[in-house]
Motif scaffolding. Structure first.
Motif, PDB file in Angstrom:
ATOM      1  N   ALA A 154      -3.957  -8.440   4.015  1.00 25.79           N
ATOM      2  CA  ALA A 154      -2.707  -7.924   3.852  1.00 25.79           C
ATOM      3  C   ALA A 154      -2.397  -7.981   2.076  1.00 25.79           C
ATOM      4  N   PRO A 155      -1.520  -7.002   1.632  1.00 28.41           N
ATOM      5  CA  PRO A 155      -1.233  -6.807   0.339  1.00 28.41           C
ATOM      6  C   PRO A 155      -0.103  -7.551  -0.207  1.00 28.41           C
ATOM      7  N   TRP A 156       0.043  -7.597  -1.454  1.00 34.74           N
ATOM      8  CA  TRP A 156       0.911  -8.432  -2.066  1.00 34.74           C
ATOM      9  C   TRP A 156       2.511  -8.098  -2.165  1.00 34.74           C
ATOM     10  N   ASN A 157       2.603  -6.632  -1.698  1.00 39.18           N
ATOM     11  CA  ASN A 157       4.051  -6.392  -2.009  1.00 39.18           C
ATOM     12  C   ASN A 157       5.063  -6.790  -1.222  1.00 39.18           C
ATOM     13  N   TYR A 158       4.671  -7.112   0.209  1.00 35.16           N
ATOM     14  CA  TYR A 158       5.523  -7.961   1.238  1.00 35.16           C
ATOM     15  C   TYR A 158       4.752  -8.770   1.975  1.00 35.16           C
ATOM     16  N   LYS A 180      -6.276 -12.727   5.754  1.00 37.43           N
ATOM     17  CA  LYS A 180      -6.723 -12.900   4.326  1.00 37.43           C
ATOM     18  C   LYS A 180      -5.624 -12.136   3.537  1.00 37.43           C
ATOM     19  N   PRO A 181      -4.651 -12.789   2.715  1.00 32.30           N
ATOM     20  CA  PRO A 181      -3.621 -12.451   2.011  1.00 32.30           C
ATOM     21  C   PRO A 181      -4.146 -12.022   0.580  1.00 32.30           C
ATOM     22  N   ALA A 182      -3.378 -11.262   0.070  1.00 28.15           N
ATOM     23  CA  ALA A 182      -3.776 -11.111  -1.519  1.00 28.15           C
ATOM     24  C   ALA A 182      -3.691 -12.323  -2.228  1.00 28.15           C
ATOM     25  N   GLY A 213     -10.884  -9.889  -2.578  1.00 27.27           N
ATOM     26  CA  GLY A 213     -11.163  -8.839  -1.660  1.00 27.27           C
ATOM     27  C   GLY A 213     -12.531  -8.258  -1.393  1.00 27.27           C
ATOM     28  N   ARG A 214     -13.144  -7.845  -2.613  1.00 22.06           N
ATOM     29  CA  ARG A 214     -14.559  -7.059  -2.630  1.00 22.06           C
ATOM     30  C   ARG A 214     -15.535  -8.030  -2.212  1.00 22.06           C
ATOM     31  N   GLU A 215     -15.438  -9.150  -2.701  1.00 24.41           N
ATOM     32  CA  GLU A 215     -16.660 -10.033  -2.387  1.00 24.41           C
ATOM     33  C   GLU A 215     -16.553 -10.727  -1.210  1.00 24.41           C
ATOM     34  N   GLY A 233      -2.999  -1.805   2.570  1.00 25.28           N
ATOM     35  CA  GLY A 233      -3.320  -1.671   1.235  1.00 25.28           C
ATOM     36  C   GLY A 233      -3.344  -0.450   0.680  1.00 25.28           C
ATOM     37  N   SER A 234      -4.125  -0.285  -0.418  1.00 27.06           N
ATOM     38  CA  SER A 234      -4.533   0.929  -0.976  1.00 27.06           C
ATOM     39  C   SER A 234      -5.486   1.986  -0.213  1.00 27.06           C
ATOM     40  N   SER A 235      -5.222   3.491  -0.305  1.00 28.27           N
ATOM     41  CA  SER A 235      -6.004   4.344   0.531  1.00 28.27           C
ATOM     42  C   SER A 235      -7.297   4.153   0.163  1.00 28.27           C
ATOM     43  N   GLU A 236      -7.756   3.936  -1.244  1.00 30.15           N
ATOM     44  CA  GLU A 236      -9.085   3.674  -1.812  1.00 30.15           C
ATOM     45  C   GLU A 236      -9.796   2.579  -1.055  1.00 30.15           C
ATOM     46  N   VAL A 237      -9.123   1.373  -0.889  1.00 31.54           N
ATOM     47  CA  VAL A 237      -9.817   0.206  -0.207  1.00 31.54           C
ATOM     48  C   VAL A 237      -9.889   0.707   1.500  1.00 31.54           C
ATOM     49  N   GLY A 238      -8.717   1.209   1.722  1.00 33.39           N
ATOM     50  CA  GLY A 238      -8.741   1.486   3.325  1.00 33.39           C
ATOM     51  C   GLY A 238     -10.007   2.319   3.803  1.00 33.39           C
ATOM     52  N   LYS A 239     -10.054   3.054   2.922  1.00 35.03           N
ATOM     53  CA  LYS A 239     -11.468   4.168   3.310  1.00 35.03           C
ATOM     54  C   LYS A 239     -12.721   3.133   3.249  1.00 35.03           C
ATOM     55  N   ARG A 240     -12.858   2.250   2.334  1.00 28.57           N
ATOM     56  CA  ARG A 240     -14.172   1.312   2.360  1.00 28.57           C
ATOM     57  C   ARG A 240     -14.140   0.537   3.607  1.00 28.57           C
ATOM     58  N   ILE A 241     -12.743  -0.071   3.974  1.00 27.14           N
ATOM     59  CA  ILE A 241     -12.671  -0.876   5.071  1.00 27.14           C
ATOM     60  C   ILE A 241     -13.203  -0.046   6.451  1.00 27.14           C
ATOM     61  N   MET A 242     -12.662   1.145   6.314  1.00 28.83           N
ATOM     62  CA  MET A 242     -13.315   1.884   7.598  1.00 28.83           C
ATOM     63  C   MET A 242     -14.674   2.313   7.745  1.00 28.83           C
ATOM     64  N   GLU A 255      -2.860   0.956   7.326  1.00 27.64           N
ATOM     65  CA  GLU A 255      -1.552   1.013   6.937  1.00 27.64           C
ATOM     66  C   GLU A 255      -1.747   1.338   5.044  1.00 27.64           C
ATOM     67  N   LEU A 256      -1.722   2.684   4.724  1.00 30.96           N
ATOM     68  CA  LEU A 256      -1.999   2.778   3.163  1.00 30.96           C
ATOM     69  C   LEU A 256      -0.887   3.170   2.484  1.00 30.96           C
ATOM     70  N   GLY A 257      -1.298   3.968   1.412  1.00 30.97           N
ATOM     71  CA  GLY A 257      -0.337   4.178   0.409  1.00 30.97           C
ATOM     72  C   GLY A 257       0.567   5.461   0.778  1.00 30.97           C
ATOM     73  N   GLY A 258       1.423   5.784  -0.122  1.00 29.98           N
ATOM     74  CA  GLY A 258       2.321   6.886   0.105  1.00 29.98           C
ATOM     75  C   GLY A 258       3.009   7.608  -1.227  1.00 29.98           C
TER      76      GLY A 258
HETATM   77  P1  NAD Z   1      -5.482  -3.394  -2.199  1.00 31.21           P
HETATM   78  O1  NAD Z   1      -5.910  -2.266  -1.296  1.00 31.21           O
HETATM   79  O2  NAD Z   1      -5.905  -3.564  -3.854  1.00 31.21           O
HETATM   80  O3  NAD Z   1      -5.494  -4.912  -1.489  1.00 31.21           O
HETATM   81  C1  NAD Z   1      -4.951  -5.158  -0.300  1.00 31.21           C
HETATM   82  C2  NAD Z   1      -5.692  -6.347   0.299  1.00 31.21           C
HETATM   83  O4  NAD Z   1      -7.012  -5.720   0.718  1.00 31.21           O
HETATM   84  C3  NAD Z   1      -5.687  -7.444  -0.407  1.00 31.21           C
HETATM   85  O5  NAD Z   1      -5.714  -8.543   0.144  1.00 31.21           O
HETATM   86  C4  NAD Z   1      -7.193  -7.309  -1.049  1.00 31.21           C
HETATM   87  O6  NAD Z   1      -7.714  -8.628  -1.588  1.00 31.21           O
HETATM   88  C5  NAD Z   1      -8.002  -6.931  -0.065  1.00 31.21           C
HETATM   89  N1  NAD Z   1      -9.048  -5.953  -0.536  1.00 31.21           N
HETATM   90  C6  NAD Z   1      -9.264  -5.488  -1.875  1.00 31.21           C
HETATM   91  N2  NAD Z   1     -10.438  -4.928  -1.954  1.00 31.21           N
HETATM   92  C7  NAD Z   1     -11.122  -5.123  -0.699  1.00 31.21           C
HETATM   93  C8  NAD Z   1     -12.320  -4.900  -0.198  1.00 31.21           C
HETATM   94  N3  NAD Z   1     -13.281  -3.956  -0.858  1.00 31.21           N
HETATM   95  N4  NAD Z   1     -12.674  -5.306   1.003  1.00 31.21           N
HETATM   96  C9  NAD Z   1     -11.716  -5.987   1.797  1.00 31.21           C
HETATM   97  N5  NAD Z   1     -10.669  -6.395   1.533  1.00 31.21           N
HETATM   98  C10 NAD Z   1     -10.309  -5.816   0.149  1.00 31.21           C
HETATM   99  O7  NAD Z   1      -3.496  -3.010  -2.369  1.00 31.21           O
HETATM  100  P2  NAD Z   1      -2.463  -4.037  -3.039  1.00 31.21           P
HETATM  101  O8  NAD Z   1      -2.702  -3.300  -4.484  1.00 31.21           O
HETATM  102  O9  NAD Z   1      -2.588  -5.274  -2.771  1.00 31.21           O
HETATM  103  O10 NAD Z   1      -1.202  -3.229  -2.388  1.00 31.21           O
HETATM  104  C11 NAD Z   1      -0.738  -2.013  -2.792  1.00 31.21           C
HETATM  105  C12 NAD Z   1      -1.160  -0.946  -1.958  1.00 31.21           C
HETATM  106  O11 NAD Z   1      -1.000  -1.341  -0.597  1.00 31.21           O
HETATM  107  C13 NAD Z   1      -0.353   0.582  -2.259  1.00 31.21           C
HETATM  108  O12 NAD Z   1      -1.482   1.450  -2.059  1.00 31.21           O
HETATM  109  C14 NAD Z   1       0.514   0.541  -0.754  1.00 31.21           C
HETATM  110  O13 NAD Z   1       0.931   1.670  -0.940  1.00 31.21           O
HETATM  111  C15 NAD Z   1      -0.212  -0.115   0.001  1.00 31.21           C
HETATM  112  N6  NAD Z   1       0.619  -0.611   0.991  1.00 31.21           N
HETATM  113  C16 NAD Z   1       0.849   0.153   2.278  1.00 31.21           C
HETATM  114  C17 NAD Z   1       1.520  -0.294   3.312  1.00 31.21           C
HETATM  115  C18 NAD Z   1       1.917   0.463   4.855  1.00 31.21           C
HETATM  116  O14 NAD Z   1       2.302  -0.087   5.595  1.00 31.21           O
HETATM  117  N7  NAD Z   1       1.351   1.788   4.858  1.00 31.21           N
HETATM  118  C19 NAD Z   1       2.454  -1.505   3.279  1.00 31.21           C
HETATM  119  C20 NAD Z   1       2.444  -2.183   1.869  1.00 31.21           C
HETATM  120  C21 NAD Z   1       1.392  -1.823   1.044  1.00 31.21           C
END
Ligand code: NAD
Length: 492
Positions: A154-158, A180-182, A213-215, A233-242, A255-258
């Motif tokens: 999960a990310p930190w915004n909600y 795993k919360p932020a 996240g990364r480690e 979370g972010s699209s960048e990390v989402g691609k890595r997760i995939m 569920e990524l960025g916009g």
């Molecule tokens: P982030 O991608 O940096 O981190 C999100 C989560 O992933 C955190 O828990 C973080 O610790 C973990 N993480 C980071 N790197 C990782 C890795 N390499 N492997 C595994 N886990 C890792 O995003 P953020 O800064 O916490 O949140 C902001 C982003 O989230 C924005 O891009 C926002 O648009 C997106 N977001 C999307 C939605 C949606 O529903 N589409 C909702 C909220 C936020």
């Protein structure tokens, strides 16, 4: 949870109890309104993550949760929703102190999470298969089974709402979970896990590991015992997760960025639209995946509309989210504030016109926190950095259009496709726009809006899969086909 609890130390939550990190590491959480220490928390390492996954796997096999009557799971999840509603004030306060958003926004998030639990509880005893007609003397049917240990990042915004958004359907379907919360905002997730135990969730079914996240997050995604990954979370990390999940052929929801468009036609109720555009970019200080960060307004009303919007933006009351009447809180961290101010600088240097805001908000009350003024740019060009990249802060970019086609071209000129808004009184324009916009969600004359029963998901680089709604449950079950032959034995 009392005010004093925010000055205490938080451990990981594994197997129904608080657990210290095997590495003994600790982090200090800050109140973003003051940057003063709020609490400390244990930081888990890879060993803790492995342990949590093992516990979740054992709970899947032997806690009885997966095999329980769906009606039992429904009752536990419904009770959890009720407990969360009863404690909404405490949870909101904790969320606001840790994340920064105004109390009324935190409360809306908590109640949304409670309602999500109730909604998914209602589906827990409706996970069913089909009987499929096939030729001959056979019965063919499908069963839908839970998948096992589900991982939720999960990310930190909600922090609470987005954790519960994926946990609720996963648990309703009979899975176990590791969340795993932020690391910036783990407090409500931990409180939620304790509440789930109180509601009757068996130990080990929901585990929370605070970890970088990364480690550590990457090792969790690759653990062969993990059956699915729900990442927000972010699209960048989402691609890595995939990429990582593909190693074990594990399904993911992303569920990524916009960079969502809010399209205002000249015939719209401009006062209502101005409020919608305002909330769409300044709620949660703009730290929203679904932020309407690109205003696309018909040229004939651009000046009038920007004047209305600017007046509203300048009146927004900034301050610590815990103070009554505050309408916009701080950004979650100093890093995030610097990042957003960097984008503002880039906008200026690339030639966009600053209509209002553009600086760190300063006053005796705000100086120590991560406050940025509500910022509006006009004369933005589609190739500018602020027009293309997700800023994730209170910064709006503005484009003008002359024709419907031009409006749609601007709306779709992005690699993202999460949310979108359309403002018009004309039904034809509204439906035509809804058909043309390439985004997972279109909202007409309201922004932003979603419900636990409506699907939430992105097109293009905003993600894969759906959260919320009945279909969210599909991801957390797998379908088995069973064929039974009952004809006469074959003659020799
Ligand atoms: P982030 O991608 O940096 O981190 C999100 C989560 O992933 C955190 O828990 C973080 O610790 C973990 N993480 C980071 N790197 C990782 C890795 N390499 N492997 C595994 N886990 C890792 O995003 P953020 O800064 O916490 O949140 C902001 C982003 O989230 C924005 O891009 C926002 O648009 C997106 N977001 C999307 C939605 C949606 O529903 N589409 C909702 C909220 C936020």
């Amino acid at each position: 949870m009392s005010a004093s609890e925010t000055s205490k130390h938080y451990e990981l939550f594994i197997g129904g109890k608080e657990v210290a990190s095997s590495a003994g590491e600790k982090i200090t959480l800050l109140n973003p309104a003051t940057n003063e220490p709020l609490a400390t928390a244990t930081l888990g390492g890879r060993e803790d993550a492995r342990h949590a996954i093992e516990v979740a796997e054992q709970a899947f096999r032997s806690s009885g949760w997966a095999d329980a009557d769906g009606a039992h799971r429904a009752r536990v999840l419904f009770k959890l929703g009720q407990l969360l509603t009863e404690r909404a004030e405490e949870f909101s306060r904790l969320e606001t102190l840790n994340q920064g958003k105004p109390l009324r926004e935190s409360k809306a998030d908590v109640l949304f999470a409670a309602r999500t639990l109730e909604y998914m509880a209602g589906l827990a005893d409706k996970v069913q298969g089909d009987a499929i007609p096939v030729p001959g003397e056979r019965l063919d049917y499908t069963v839908r089974e839970p998948i096992g240990v589900t991982l939720h990042i999960a990310p930190w915004n909600y922090p609470l709402q987005l954790s519960v958004r994926s946990l609720a359907p996963a648990l309703a379907a009979g899975n176990t979970a590791v969340l795993k919360p932020a690391t910036l905002t783990p407090l409500t997730a931990l409180a939620f896990a304790r509440l789930a135990k109180e509601a009757g969730l068996p130990d080990g079914v929901l585990n929370v590991v605070i970890a970088p996240g990364r480690e550590v997050g990457e090792s969790m995604v690759q653990d062969p015992r993990v059956a699915s990954v729900s990442f927000t979370g972010s699209s960048e990390v989402g691609k890595r997760i995939m990429e990582l999940a593909s190693k074990n052929v594990v399904p993911v929801t992303l569920e990524l960025g916009g960079k969502s468009p809010n399209v205002v036609f000249a015939d719209a109720d401009l006062d209502r639209a101005a409020r919608g555009v305002l909330y769409g970019i300044f709620l949660n200080a703009g730290q929203m995946c679904w932020a309407g960060s690109r205003l696309i307004v018909q040229r004939s009303v651009q000046e009038t509309f920007l004047a209305k919007l600017t007046e509203l933006a300048r009146k927004l009351k900034l301050g610590p989210g815990s103070e009554p009447g505050v309408e916009m809180g701080p950004l979650v961290s100093k890093d995030q504030m610097d990042r957003v101010l960097g984008y503002v600088e880039k906008g200026r240097s690339e030639g966009a016109k600053l209509v209002t805001g553009g600086s760190r908000a300063t006053s005796a009350r705000l100086d120590k926190g991560n406050f940025v003024e509500p910022t509006i740019f006009s004369e933005t060009k589609p190739d500018m950095t602020i027009a293309r990249e997700e800023i994730f802060g209170p910064v709006l970019t503005t484009f003008a259009f002359d024709s419907f086609e031009q409006a749609m071209e601007l709306a779709n000129d992005t690699t993202y496709g999460l949310f979108s808004g359309v403002w018009t009184k004309d039904l034809t324009t509204a439906h035509k726009a809804a058909r043309n916009i390439q985004a997972g969600m279109v909202s007409v004359n309201e922004y932003p809006v979603t419900f636990p029963q409506t699907p939430f998901g992105g097109y293009k680089q905003s993600g894969i899969g759906l959260e919320q709604g009945v279909h969210a449950l599909d991801f957390y079950t797998r379908t088995k086909n069973v064929n039974v032959f009952f004809g006469a034995p074959r003659k020799k």
